[in-house]
Design a protein around this motif. Sequence first.
Motif, PDB file in Angstrom:
ATOM      1  N   UNK A  90      75.406 107.208  37.114  1.00 48.83           N
ATOM      2  CA  UNK A  90      75.563 106.906  35.687  1.00 48.83           C
ATOM      3  C   UNK A  90      74.742 105.699  35.227  1.00 48.83           C
ATOM      4  N   UNK A  91      73.686 105.374  35.957  1.00 49.51           N
ATOM      5  CA  UNK A  91      72.819 104.253  35.591  1.00 49.51           C
ATOM      6  C   UNK A  91      71.450 104.798  35.192  1.00 49.51           C
ATOM      7  N   UNK A  92      70.885 104.273  34.117  1.00 48.77           N
ATOM      8  CA  UNK A  92      69.557 104.680  33.663  1.00 48.77           C
ATOM      9  C   UNK A  92      68.470 103.678  34.067  1.00 48.77           C
ATOM     10  N   UNK A  93      68.872 102.444  34.381  1.00 45.18           N
ATOM     11  CA  UNK A  93      67.949 101.388  34.797  1.00 45.18           C
ATOM     12  C   UNK A  93      68.360 100.892  36.176  1.00 45.18           C
ATOM     13  N   UNK A  94      67.467 100.169  36.821  1.00 44.19           N
ATOM     14  CA  UNK A  94      67.782  99.593  38.119  1.00 44.19           C
ATOM     15  C   UNK A  94      66.889  98.405  38.414  1.00 44.19           C
TER      16      UNK A  94
ATOM     17  N   UNK B 135      61.800  98.555  53.354  1.00 50.89           N
ATOM     18  CA  UNK B 135      62.990  99.108  52.715  1.00 50.89           C
ATOM     19  C   UNK B 135      62.923  98.777  51.239  1.00 50.89           C
ATOM     20  N   UNK B 136      62.948  99.804  50.432  1.00 49.70           N
ATOM     21  CA  UNK B 136      62.984  99.632  48.984  1.00 49.70           C
ATOM     22  C   UNK B 136      64.393 100.007  48.550  1.00 49.70           C
ATOM     23  N   UNK B 137      65.050  99.104  47.815  1.00 53.76           N
ATOM     24  CA  UNK B 137      66.387  99.427  47.337  1.00 53.76           C
ATOM     25  C   UNK B 137      66.526  99.063  45.871  1.00 53.76           C
ATOM     26  N   UNK B 138      67.468  99.749  45.226  1.00 48.81           N
ATOM     27  CA  UNK B 138      67.685  99.577  43.794  1.00 48.81           C
ATOM     28  C   UNK B 138      69.104  99.058  43.587  1.00 48.81           C
ATOM     29  N   UNK B 139      69.205  97.935  42.897  1.00 46.82           N
ATOM     30  CA  UNK B 139      70.501  97.341  42.575  1.00 46.82           C
ATOM     31  C   UNK B 139      70.935  97.769  41.174  1.00 46.82           C
ATOM     32  N   UNK B 140      72.236  97.729  40.942  1.00 45.60           N
ATOM     33  CA  UNK B 140      72.766  98.050  39.615  1.00 45.60           C
ATOM     34  C   UNK B 140      72.183  97.100  38.572  1.00 45.60           C
ATOM     35  N   UNK B 141      71.880  97.603  37.383  1.00 49.75           N
ATOM     36  CA  UNK B 141      71.246  96.753  36.365  1.00 49.75           C
ATOM     37  C   UNK B 141      72.194  95.752  35.714  1.00 49.75           C
ATOM     38  N   UNK B 142      73.503  95.959  35.856  1.00 54.56           N
ATOM     39  CA  UNK B 142      74.457  95.068  35.202  1.00 54.56           C
ATOM     40  C   UNK B 142      74.776  93.822  36.037  1.00 54.56           C
ATOM     41  N   UNK B 143      74.139  93.664  37.185  1.00 52.66           N
ATOM     42  CA  UNK B 143      74.352  92.468  37.998  1.00 52.66           C
ATOM     43  C   UNK B 143      73.633  91.281  37.365  1.00 52.66           C
TER      44      UNK B 143
ATOM     45  N   UNK C 276      77.559 101.194  52.137  1.00 54.22           N
ATOM     46  CA  UNK C 276      78.927 100.766  51.841  1.00 54.22           C
ATOM     47  C   UNK C 276      79.016  99.827  50.641  1.00 54.22           C
ATOM     48  N   UNK C 277      77.879  99.339  50.177  1.00 54.85           N
ATOM     49  CA  UNK C 277      77.850  98.367  49.092  1.00 54.85           C
ATOM     50  C   UNK C 277      77.971  99.044  47.724  1.00 54.85           C
ATOM     51  N   UNK C 278      78.667  98.394  46.825  1.00 55.73           N
ATOM     52  CA  UNK C 278      78.792  98.879  45.450  1.00 55.73           C
ATOM     53  C   UNK C 278      77.590  98.477  44.596  1.00 55.73           C
ATOM     54  N   UNK C 279      76.859  97.458  45.030  1.00 61.00           N
ATOM     55  CA  UNK C 279      75.754  96.942  44.217  1.00 61.00           C
ATOM     56  C   UNK C 279      74.455  97.729  44.397  1.00 61.00           C
ATOM     57  N   UNK C 280      74.292  98.433  45.507  1.00 62.78           N
ATOM     58  CA  UNK C 280      73.082  99.209  45.775  1.00 62.78           C
ATOM     59  C   UNK C 280      73.322 100.652  45.340  1.00 62.78           C
TER      60      UNK C 280
END
Length: 112
Positions: free
Chosen positions: A55-59, A7-15, A82-86
């Motif tokens: 609306x994110x350009x990085x991850x 599983x490859x997932x991308x998190x928000x860059x502002x974390x 359901x997660x806001x971070x992924x």
Amino acid sequence: MNYVYETMYILRPDLGEELVTQAIAKYQNLVSDNGGTDVESQHRGKRRLAYEIQRQRDGIYIQLNYKGNGTQVAILERAMRLSEEVIRYLTIKQEVPKEEATEEQEVAEVEA
């Protein structure tokens, strides 16, 4: 029968780094608590996305490898949805090497 999943997932860059570490641990524990084995995680770092997502350009890219029977995938993907971070995730079922497949079959035959 256990399969190998990635599983490859991308998190928000502002974390922050601490929140990224908590998210990685959360998903590793989710898989292992639901019967997944050989859970390994790789932090791939912050990268530029090919196109804008939510609306994110990085991850922050994270790769999660584990063995399981398939129920872990559904549970993991539901939690990520359901997660806001992924912001994006993808799970693939990898081919089991023939050497490992024959060993598992031999063990199954001995147990039967």
